[in-house]
Structure formats: C-alpha cells, structure tokens
Design an enzyme around this catalytic site. Structure first.
Site, PDB file in Angstrom:
ATOM      1  N   ASP A 142       0.850  -1.194   0.000  1.00 18.06           N
ATOM      2  CA  ASP A 142       0.000   0.000   0.000  1.00 18.06           C
ATOM      3  C   ASP A 142       0.887   1.245   0.000  1.00 18.06           C
ATOM      4  O   ASP A 142       2.114   1.156   0.137  1.00 18.06           O
ATOM      5  CB  ASP A 142      -0.881  -0.052   1.253  1.00 18.06           C
ATOM      6  CG  ASP A 142      -2.015   0.954   1.227  1.00 18.06           C
ATOM      7  OD1 ASP A 142      -2.331   1.476   0.148  1.00 18.06           O
ATOM      8  OD2 ASP A 142      -2.600   1.201   2.302  1.00 18.06           O
ATOM      9  N   GLU A 155       2.601   5.090  -4.082  1.00 14.98           N
ATOM     10  CA  GLU A 155       2.582   6.010  -5.229  1.00 14.98           C
ATOM     11  C   GLU A 155       3.899   6.806  -5.400  1.00 14.98           C
ATOM     12  O   GLU A 155       4.152   7.193  -6.549  1.00 14.98           O
ATOM     13  CB  GLU A 155       1.419   7.002  -5.076  1.00 14.98           C
ATOM     14  CG  GLU A 155       0.048   6.374  -5.187  1.00 14.98           C
ATOM     15  CD  GLU A 155      -0.304   5.522  -3.967  1.00 14.98           C
ATOM     16  OE1 GLU A 155      -0.944   4.472  -4.147  1.00 14.98           O
ATOM     17  OE2 GLU A 155       0.078   5.894  -2.838  1.00 14.98           O
ATOM     18  N   ASP A 162      -9.129   3.654  -1.824  1.00 14.05           N
ATOM     19  CA  ASP A 162      -9.988   4.161  -0.753  1.00 14.05           C
ATOM     20  C   ASP A 162     -11.279   4.742  -1.327  1.00 14.05           C
ATOM     21  O   ASP A 162     -11.383   5.946  -1.584  1.00 14.05           O
ATOM     22  CB  ASP A 162      -9.250   5.231   0.057  1.00 14.05           C
ATOM     23  CG  ASP A 162      -8.048   4.669   0.788  1.00 14.05           C
ATOM     24  OD1 ASP A 162      -7.889   3.433   0.808  1.00 14.05           O
ATOM     25  OD2 ASP A 162      -7.266   5.464   1.332  1.00 14.05           O
TER      26      ASP A 162
END
Length: 924
Positions: free
Chosen positions: A462, A465, A585
């Site tokens: 997770d 990015e 999300d």
C-alpha cells in the site's frame, strides 16, 4: 533529462532563418516545400528488411512557451508484429529518458544502423507530399506528410483512419501551440476522432461517471500516481495507464493505442480529439490492430506482459479492516463468519498489527508473536489464509534493523546524495529504491525473516505512489518534540521547505495533479530526488508501484516456493505481470458502488484481471441496504474483499441478518463457480483476456452495449446485473441477442432475438445473474473454504439454445505451483463441446495432460442441460469414456423446465475428471 542547448531570443530565430534559406534553396532538402508549423521531414529511409523506416525531423516553427524547442528529432516506425505498429519520436542529438527495458521487457527494436551511420535510401530527400509505409501481412498502414510532418494510421482492409495527427490541434485555453511540440519538458501531440462513431475506454486511473469516456464532455485526465481516494471523481488516482481502446460504430471493430511514457501527463479528451501533454520523456506510441476487443487486449498484453497467475485460494472471499484491535478481535471475526455459514477464505490485517507502524514487526501488546502464531496456525488448519500489509516507507531509527540494513545496502532514494526524508505512518521514513538491483536481495531478506516468524500467505503493498504526509524538496527532523506528535499521525511533523526547487520540481508545464496546476511533489517524493543510475523521480514517478510489486512478487516466490499473491494500490503499464489490484480508498456511497464496475472493467483492459473494490465501502458509514447490494455485486468481482477504515462502523457481513442471507446466496454461487473463475485466470495468463468484461467484449457488433457500465460479464457469457441505487427492487437489464438462463433458477429463461432492455425483479436479498446459451460452465459445491470446495464433485452446466452448440473449459492444477500451465504434467485442461443434432444432444470432452486430474480422483457427477425443447422427454442415454461404453442404469435423469425451456438434470454419472468422454441424450 538533457536540456536543449539553443536558447531563446533573436539568436535562435537567426539560426532558424538560415536553416530555412538553406533548405529551401535550389537543391536543398526541402526545395519546393512550403514552411509550415512544427517539424518537417528532412530525410527518410527504409530498413533492408522493409519492416521499419527512419526519418530525420527538423524544427520549422518555434515557440517560447514552456521552454525552447528541440531542433532535430528522430522518427522510427516499426512493424513489430502483423498486428502491432510502433512509432517513436525522440531527440536526435541527446539521449532522453524512456521506460527501461528491464522494467517492462518489450523487445529490442532499434533504429537501423549501417557502418556506424544511419542507413539512408537512394535519396536524402523525402517525397514532396509524404508517403505511405506498410508491410504485406499487416492491416495497419502508416502514412506521413512532410511539411509540416504529421502521420496517420489506417486500416488497409477498410481504409478507416485509426489515429490522425493532421487535423488535431492543441490550441487549448492554456495557450498551447498547435501541432507536434517537442521541448525538453513539454511534449504535445493530438489525434482527431471521427464524429459520433468512436467509443473510448481506458486512460486511467480515474474514477469517472461512465466507463466510456466523456460523450460531449471535456475531460482532462491527469496521470501522476498520487494518494487520492477513488471516490474523488475526475482526479488522478493511484496508477498510470496511458492506454485506450477505441471501439467504432457501427462496425464493432476495435483498436488500441498506448503511449509508453512514465512522466506526468495530461490527456485531454474531447469528442473530436485526444491531446497528450507530457512533461518529459519521449513519444513512444504502440498501435494495436484488433480488430475485436479481445484481440486488442491480447495484442496489448503480448507487448506489456501477460497477467500473473493468482493462487486458487485468492478467488475465495477476503475480510479486512483498518482498526482490528488485537488478535482476539481477529479470532472473533473468523468465528463470526463460521457461525453465520458465510465462506471466509482469507483474513487480513492492516497496519494495526505492526509495532509503531513499522514494516516486518509485531505490536508486542495487541498482536504478540505467540498469539499471532497460534492464530495463523489455526487459519491454516482450517484451510484459510492470512495476508498482511507492508508499506514502502522504512522508519528512520537506528534501533530498527530493517532501516539499518537498508542504509548499509545503500538502497534508499536520494536527493543531493543523501536519503530523502519523508513521513508516513511510522513517522520519518526513507523509501527503498526498487530500481536499484541491491534492493531486491534487501527486500527478500526482510520478507524472509518476517515470514520465518509469521507464515503469511500473501502481501498487500500500500501507499506506494509513493504517499508522503509531507511536501518539500528537502525535509529534516524537528529539533524538539516527538515526530509524529501524539494523535496527529497523518500531519506532517518534519521541517520542510521548497527553497531549493529545481526545474523538475516546478516545471514550465504543470499537469493538473490533484485538480490544481501546482509544482510536482505534493505529498509524494520530490521530483528532483534520484533513483539508481541518476534517474530522476521526475521521469520515473509512475514506476514505483510497479517496481515494488515486481520485487515483492520475486521475493515471495523465492521465500514460499509457491505462487505469490501480491495486492498493490499503485500500478503502471505492465503491473498485471506481478500483482493484483484493488481500486483503493472508496466510500460507502451508492455512487461508489456503481463506480466500482467501471474501475474493474478498466483494469481488465489494462492487463490486470485480478481486481476489485472494497465491499460495503472503505470510508464513511455504510448501512444494511448498501452492504446488501454491495456484497451481491462484490461477490462477483475477480478479487472479492470487504474492507473498511478505523473510523467506520463495523461491516462484517454477518452483522445484519439480511446481509448474511445476501452473502450466502451470492457467495454461494461464486463458490460454485470457482472452477470457472480459475479457468478464466488461466485464460487471462495465457492470452491476457479479462475475467470481468464489459458487455461489448462479447457483443461488439451490438452498439447498444458500447455504453453499458452498470452490468458486466464474467467470461464470455455469464452476465451480472446488480442493483446500484437505494430503494430499488428491480433493475432494467440489457440483454444482447440470444437465450439467457437465470443462474438461481435454471428453469427460467429469456429468449431475445435482438438486444433489448428487460425489467427484472430484484428483492433486497437477490441479484440477477444469467448465463447465455452457448456456454458450458464447470461448477463444484459450496464450502467454507476453497480447499474444501475443490474436493467436491463437479457439475457441468450446458446452456443450449436456438439450435446452437455450447463450449467451455476446465483448467486444474494444485492452485499454488509457481507456474500455471507451464512445462511438465502438473495440470490438466479439459475442453467441453455440446451440440444438438436433431433430437439428440451430445456432450464431449477433449483432455490435455489428463494424468494430473486422474491423480486427484475427482468426479463429474452431474450434468445439467438447459435450453432443450419444451416438454422434452429422455428416450435414451449413452455414455462412453475413452471410447468404452459405461453402464448408466443407475444414473438418474430428471426432466424439468417451464415455458420455452426444457431442463435435464443428470445425476450419478461418476465420470473421472481427466478422461475423454461422450454423453449422448436421445430425446423423444
């Protein structure tokens, strides 16, 4: 990235004037050509094998906006395969950043060189008006104009134009100049679209109101991987996929276009054109001829890599939550599912399990080692699995061994020679540079040592990015006080500034990242940080999630010696080779429920077939009705997981009685269909085909399917039509032409001569799922886990109709060997064919590598045939196995059906899976 050396002002225009005079003089390269805008072709040549051309382009009109233009460009065009054409434009004089081959392997095509010089044709001058370039075995034709240079791609078979830079302009309100623009930090090119006939899909990752782009809307689709929740409509999200499919009406023919570039970009969509505005790199286009949607995806994944096979267990149902308090909480959830009779395959933990949110650690109070070992042992004894989260940020602390080992291995991303300091959940962090070869053994060691402690089954990567709670070109620790401060975990506690911004942090063209044209590096890495080999984050930003997924997959395969399961939030072109994906999300809203379908379908086109969204919603407060409808839909996502954040109410499926019933019904059908899903995974790994597909994937010639994004297919002909709005108890479902059977009541069918919309009842605990005639679906029984379900007998559902036959496949292996369908005999493929001949129905199989299945001693006990003539009666039943007749005196046949649908249920066959058989039903 290299900067053009020629500056602005009068000196540049003097040089340009001299060039114009030189080339327009008698005998000059351009001779009679008229000066245009952009670039002109100076010379062109064809390779000896006739499969590529190379040209020199020279600037003919400059613009100061966004910096000086690059003067000379190289154009290279390759027919890499009969269905793939590559067009590459780059600086002639200086090397520029392009996506490395070692990250996305894609062949070694190079400009053709002879004797150290570029090979030229018989003349250095191009044809006055341009020319065509094609090869006999390709339907794609490349045509160019010389002055100004433009190109367009057409189909030889239909003369249809697929991509056309001639009439496209990029004179948008921001004042961009028209034509091909190639500067050091700004590239732009446009293609026109045929009015009213193009349906465009892809260009992600974004949440949009529809799967098909735009209609009459003007969309700016920014590609810059960022930690922005998927409930944010229209903004750049976690991934970069500059690929689109263009489906044309009325022909139903499709083609694909990829711009392989990892820099930040805006792709501006209008009904009449698509414009690319990129802050660096090169123009590296790939065109895929199709001409079916399936062929486009197959050709695309042939280039970027076929999807990674997923382990069988990953197709079960998963449960997660950020906010599980302790091991007892986890055990209570597992018990809750068991008590409710809802299948639960995998239990997940978010960052709660960590000690101070540090990777590869356990909270000694709430998740102590002894209890976690007992918990994972219990899961494994039950045939269940455990997956945990890992974030890329490594906490900067001298007592943290993972940090120290990373420092010793020198694998952190740097700025000005020092590891770049950022902040995420554990506080101050450095980020491993997965472009550094030394990061691979480092990452594997950390995974290995933690796996030795807790035998997890998969990894969830997770925040990659990457996400950063701070913004700044440089940050340092505060002089006083803890970092982070208590209760302010996500607030930046570092002292950061932007006083030393570079042209990479604040480029002349600012993409619309986060919906605002701001400097790069907001809540992520500074764009002027450096990766291994002096690669700027400015250039490689889009690649971080891909490179982490690649490293994690390799490490897991080596550590477990089993097929790895990796779930990544951030993705790039080719990520499906390494990882599954969830859409991030989302929120517990009806809009986000509907948006999840488009997100899933897009990633299928992107070559990431194992995809899903957080069921019942991650952020916000779900409710009973929404969770009901979400599990009905989410049960059919390829990746099916319930997940919520710490501030949301609990939403495990057993907490509401009606949701429990919906889950048992929808997941019950999913578990019956596990052999079908797993076979689709095999097909995806083999050909790139998505598991979840838009309706047009099977029905491209029906233009009514081109805009449908509230229904989807699983495989070729299994259609899911969910409820997506509050308070609805019926759904208007579009049925393409054919005969369709209700999967929850096979006696009920719909025969549709041509596509039409039909209103279907959908009470609170029901979802509509239909199978189209022409399919053979392999199924097993419902069980609490996939391991138990795999032991149950098989049922073959044979859907006939309109005198047509039916076909299907079943792929079997142990579900966890690293390779899927590779060398050796550790797998079996059975292909099923059914035909109607007069009053007889014949179902037969063809087997490859039957020994594996025979060793499992699994049985096909039941065959259900739907679509028989009404009120049919069985006259004779004949079964042969491997050519030998089998006694069927104890086989029971029940004839059912209503309306126009006759149904035969054949029980007690006991055909061993892995054998060739033929079953003939002679009807009266």
């Amino acid at each position: 990235m290299m900067m053009a050396t020629m500056g602005g002002g009068w000196s540049r225009y003097l040089v340009l004037l001299l060039l114009v005079l030189l080339y327009s003089a008698p005998g000059g390269v351009w001779g009679q050509y008229v000066l245009g805008h952009g670039y002109a072709v100076r010379s062109i040549s064809t390779s000896p094998d006739g499969k590529s051309i190379s040209a020199k382009l020279c600037l003919i009109n400059a613009s100061d906006k966004y910096g000086p233009d690059i003067q000379n460009l190289d154009l290279n065009v390759w027919y890499e395969t009969p269905t793939r054409l590559r067009v590459k434009i780059t600086d002639s004089d200086r090397p520029r950043w392009e996506v490395p081959q070692e990250i996305i392997p894609r062949g070694t095509q190079k400009p053709f060189i002879h004797g150290g010089r570029r090979l030229l044709g018989s003349s250095t001058a191009p044809p006055p008006e341009g020319g065509k370039f094609s090869v006999p075995d390709s339907d794609l034709v490349f045509t160019y104009t010389t002055n100004p240079f433009n190109f367009f791609i057409t189909r030889r078979s239909s003369t249809e134009t697929l991509f056309d830079t001639r009439t496209g302009t990029n004179n948008d309100p921001d004042g961009s100049v028209a034509g091909l623009v190639f500067k050091d930090q700004f590239l732009s090119i446009s293609t026109s679209l045929p009015a009213g006939s193009s349906s465009i899909y892809g260009l992600g990752e974004h949440t949009l109101r529809s799967f098909r782009l735009g209609g009459n809307d003007y969309l700016t689709l920014t590609m810059w991987n960022e930690d922005i929740g998927s409930s944010a409509v229209g903004l750049n999200l976690y991934g970069t996929h500059p690929f689109y499919m263009d489906l044309r009406a009325p022909s139903g023919k499709a083609h694909g276009v990829l711009l392989l570039n990892s820099n930040g970009m805006d792709v501006i969509y209008r009904p009449s054109q698509i414009t690319y505005k990129i802050d660096g790199g090169i123009l590296d286009f790939y065109f895929f001829a199709g001409d079916t949607p399936a062929a486009v995806v197959q050709q695309y994944t042939e280039l970027i890599g076929r999807p990674a096979p997923m382990p069988y267990w990953s197709f079960g149902f998963h449960q997660c939550r950020y906010g599980y308090k302790n091991v007892e909480d986890l055990e209570g959830v597992v018990d809750g599912y068991a008590k409710a009779g809802i299948p639960l395959e995998v239990m997940w933990t978010d960052i709660d399990y960590m000690d101070q949110f540090r990777d590869f650690t356990l909270d000694p109070v709430n998740f102590p080692l002894n209890k976690m070992k007992s918990f994972t042992d219990r899961l494994h004894q039950n045939g269940q699995k455990y997956v945990l989260i890992v974030d890329p940020g490594i906490n900067v602390h001298q007592d943290y061994k993972s940090y120290v080992r990373g420092l010793e291995a020198d694998i952190y991303i740097k700025r000005n020679g020092q590891p770049y300091l950022a902040q995420v959940w554990p506080g101050p962090v450095n980020f491993p540079d997965f472009m550094n070869p030394a990061s691979l053994p480092y990452w594997q060691r950390e995974i290995q040592e933690f796996h030795d402690v807790i035998p997890f089954d998969g990894l969830w990567i997770d925040m990659n990015e990457v996400s950063n709670f701070c913004s700044g070109t440089s940050c340092k620790l505060p002089a006083n006080g803890p970092c982070p401060r208590p209760g302010q975990q996500t607030q930046c506690c570092l002292i950061c500034d932007n006083s030393n911004m570079t042209i990479y942090d604040n480029p002349p063209y600012k993409i619309n990242a986060g919906g605002s044209r701001r400097p790069l590096g907001e809540r992520t890495l500074s764009a002027s940080t450096e990766h291994y080999g002096n690669v700027l984050e400015y250039n490689a930003h889009g690649l971080y999630g891909l490179t982490e997924a690649r490293a994690t997959k390799m490490a897991l395969a080596n550590v477990t010696q089993k097929r790895p399961f990796v779930l990544s939030r951030s993705t790039f072109v080719g990520s499906g080779v390494h990882t599954a994906h969830w859409t991030g999300d989302n929120s517990a809203t009806w809009d986000d429920l509907a948006f999840s379908i488009s997100g899933m379908l897009n990633f299928g086109l992107f070559g990431v077939p194992m995809v899903g969204s957080d069921i019942c919603g991650f952020n916000g407060q779900t409710n009973e009705e929404l969770c009901n409808r979400w599990i009905q839909l989410g049960a059919f996502y390829p990746f099916s997981r319930n997940h919520a954040t710490i501030t949301s109410r609990r939403q495990e499926l057993y907490l509401w009685e009606t949701v429990t019933e919906s889950a048992k019904k929808a997941l019950g059908l999913r578990y019956k269909l596990l052999p079908y899903y797993y076979t689709l995974m095999y097909q995806a790994h083999l050909t790139g085909s998505p598991i979840a597909r838009p309706l047009f994937y099977s029905f491209a010639d029906d233009i009514n399917t081109h805009g449908i994004d509230k229904q989807f297919l699983i495989g070729k002909g299994l259609m899911v039509s969910p409820i997506l709005r509050q308070g609805q108890s019926s759904v208007d479902a579009y049925f393409p032409a054919g005969t369709w059977f209700d999967m929850f009541d096979l006696n009920t069918s719909l025969s549709v001569p041509s596509g039409r919309t039909i209103t279907l009842d959908a009470p609170l605990e029901n979802i509509n799922v239909h199978v189209r005639a022409g399919s053979v679906l392999p199924m097993q029984e419902v069980a609490a886990t996939t391991a138990e379900a795999r032991k149950t007998p098989f049922t073959l559902l044979v859907a006939l109709g309109n005198g047509e036959g039916a076909e299907g496949e079943l792929f079997l292996d142990d579900g966890e060997q690293v390779e899927m369908g590779g060398a050796g005999n550790g797998w079996t493929l059975m292909q099923f064919h059914a035909v109607m001949q007069g009053n007889a129905v014949k179902l037969s199989s063809q087997v490859q590598n039957g020994d594996y299945a025979l060793g499992q001693k699994l049985l096909i006990e039941t065959v259900v045939v739907v679509g028989l003539k009404p009120r049919s009666q069985l006259k004779e039943l004949i079964l042969t196995v491997n050519g030998n007749p089998v006694d069927v005196s104890k086989v029971k046949v029940a004839m059912e059906g209503k309306g126009d649908n006759g149904v035969a249920v054949i029980n007690g066959l006991c055909v061993v899976v892995g054998q060739n058989f033929e079953l003939t039903m002679q009807m009266a």
